[in-house]
Motif scaffolding. Structure first.
Motif, PDB file in Angstrom:
ATOM      1  N   ILE A  55       0.837  -1.195   0.000  1.00  0.00           N
ATOM      2  CA  ILE A  55       0.000   0.000   0.000  1.00  0.00           C
ATOM      3  C   ILE A  55       0.877   1.252   0.000  1.00  0.00           C
ATOM      4  N   LEU A  56       0.524   2.195  -0.837  1.00  0.00           N
ATOM      5  CA  LEU A  56       1.181   3.502  -0.861  1.00  0.00           C
ATOM      6  C   LEU A  56       0.214   4.554  -0.348  1.00  0.00           C
ATOM      7  N   MET A  57       0.623   5.301   0.657  1.00  0.00           N
ATOM      8  CA  MET A  57      -0.153   6.430   1.171  1.00  0.00           C
ATOM      9  C   MET A  57       0.511   7.711   0.676  1.00  0.00           C
ATOM     10  N   THR A  78       4.055   2.120   2.412  1.00  0.00           N
ATOM     11  CA  THR A  78       4.994   3.193   2.092  1.00  0.00           C
ATOM     12  C   THR A  78       4.230   4.508   2.111  1.00  0.00           C
ATOM     13  N   VAL A  79       4.844   5.539   2.674  1.00  0.00           N
ATOM     14  CA  VAL A  79       4.210   6.857   2.695  1.00  0.00           C
ATOM     15  C   VAL A  79       5.062   7.832   1.891  1.00  0.00           C
ATOM     16  N   GLY A  80       4.406   8.567   1.004  1.00  0.00           N
ATOM     17  CA  GLY A  80       5.081   9.577   0.204  1.00  0.00           C
ATOM     18  C   GLY A  80       4.792  10.959   0.750  1.00  0.00           C
ATOM     19  N   ALA A 106       7.142   0.430   8.389  1.00  0.00           N
ATOM     20  CA  ALA A 106       6.647   1.343   7.360  1.00  0.00           C
ATOM     21  C   ALA A 106       7.862   1.992   6.712  1.00  0.00           C
ATOM     22  N   VAL A 107       7.697   2.404   5.461  1.00  0.00           N
ATOM     23  CA  VAL A 107       8.772   3.062   4.713  1.00  0.00           C
ATOM     24  C   VAL A 107       8.310   4.470   4.358  1.00  0.00           C
ATOM     25  N   ALA A 108       9.204   5.440   4.520  1.00  0.00           N
ATOM     26  CA  ALA A 108       8.857   6.824   4.196  1.00  0.00           C
ATOM     27  C   ALA A 108       9.778   7.355   3.110  1.00  0.00           C
ATOM     28  N   THR A 135       2.498  -1.657  -5.615  1.00  0.00           N
ATOM     29  CA  THR A 135       1.267  -1.191  -4.974  1.00  0.00           C
ATOM     30  C   THR A 135       0.076  -2.034  -5.383  1.00  0.00           C
ATOM     31  N   ASP A 136      -0.603  -2.562  -4.377  1.00  0.00           N
ATOM     32  CA  ASP A 136      -1.930  -3.144  -4.595  1.00  0.00           C
ATOM     33  C   ASP A 136      -3.006  -2.083  -4.426  1.00  0.00           C
ATOM     34  N   MET A 137      -2.714  -1.096  -3.550  1.00  0.00           N
ATOM     35  CA  MET A 137      -3.638   0.009  -3.291  1.00  0.00           C
ATOM     36  C   MET A 137      -2.840   1.298  -3.141  1.00  0.00           C
ATOM     37  N   VAL A 138      -3.415   2.378  -3.628  1.00  0.00           N
ATOM     38  CA  VAL A 138      -2.853   3.711  -3.407  1.00  0.00           C
ATOM     39  C   VAL A 138      -3.936   4.567  -2.767  1.00  0.00           C
ATOM     40  N   PHE A 139      -3.621   5.135  -1.611  1.00  0.00           N
ATOM     41  CA  PHE A 139      -4.542   6.056  -0.956  1.00  0.00           C
ATOM     42  C   PHE A 139      -3.952   7.460  -1.039  1.00  0.00           C
TER      43      PHE A 139
END
Length: 221
Positions: A55-57, A78-80, A106-108, A135-139
């Motif tokens: 998942i990418l946030m 992962t958070v962008g 978590a990865v930042a 990514t399976d999901m991007v929020f």
């Protein structure tokens, strides 16, 4: 002298209308290729339904980080963050996300921007490279904007032409359109408690009862 409100079921008439519609239905968009793919969402209603996902946030505000903390318990997250560090976070959230990153839960990516999204991957632009993130999901939680075109269609004027300008309202939250009130986030008050208080104040005002703002006695004390 009456408003007509049309729904998909009927038409209603009212002497007063209170717009308490918030802004979450008008999220800021990425403006990047792939943002309309089915696995890209601007809402995160129930983090518990996701498990063993990549998942990418996108975003690093309170709402985004709360989502990361909930999701990383059962997923690879992962958070962008477009800034060079987390800031303006509540102290507890800042501490918790730092602990998750340190523990590799978590990865930042800081100083990051989305370049494009493709099925199964997001490409994140960093200062020195493009990172390919599975990514399976991007929020996407990068805030929301006032639905200005809708409000202007209702006849409401704004304080200025600036992008972040707010509706011009009176001390009783009444717009320039007599009988049309605007409260809560759509009036620039983003805290839920403020919107609840304003709803009470507006109703009392409609009933002709003089009322001080609910927080005035507290401030005086």
């Amino acid at each position: 002298g009456l408003f007509t409100i049309q729904s998909d079921k009927a038409a209603y008439q009212a002497k007063h209308v209170v717009l308490a519609i918030g802004i979450q239905g008008n999220p800021n968009r990425l403006g990047k290729p792939g943002e309309d793919l089915p696995f890209v969402s601007y809402k995160l209603e129930d983090p518990s339904i996701y498990e063993n996902k990549d998942i990418l946030m996108v975003g690093a505000g309170d709402a985004a980080i709360e989502g990361v903390l909930a999701l990383c318990e059962k997923n690879r997250v992962t958070v962008g963050n477009r800034n060079n560090e987390f800031f303006r976070l509540k102290d507890a959230l800042d501490r918790q996300i730092s602990e998750k990153i340190k523990a590799k839960q978590a990865v930042a990516y800081h100083n990051a921007a989305i370049d494009r999204i493709e099925p199964g991957y997001a490409y994140v632009a960093l200062p020195d490279r493009i990172a390919k993130v599975k990514t399976d999901m991007v929020f996407v939680r990068i805030g929301a904007s006032l639905p200005r075109p809708f409000l202007e269609k209702c006849g409401i004027i704004f304080a200025s032409k600036e992008r972040n300008a707010l509706p011009a309202i009176s001390e009783h939250y009444e717009s320039n359109v007599p009988g049309l009130f605007v409260i809560g986030a759509v009036a620039g008050y983003n805290l839920i408690k403020q919107g609840m208080n304003q709803g009470y104040e507006v109703v009392e005002h409609m009933l002709g009862r003089p009322i001080k703002p609910v927080d005035e006695p507290i401030l005086n004390e």
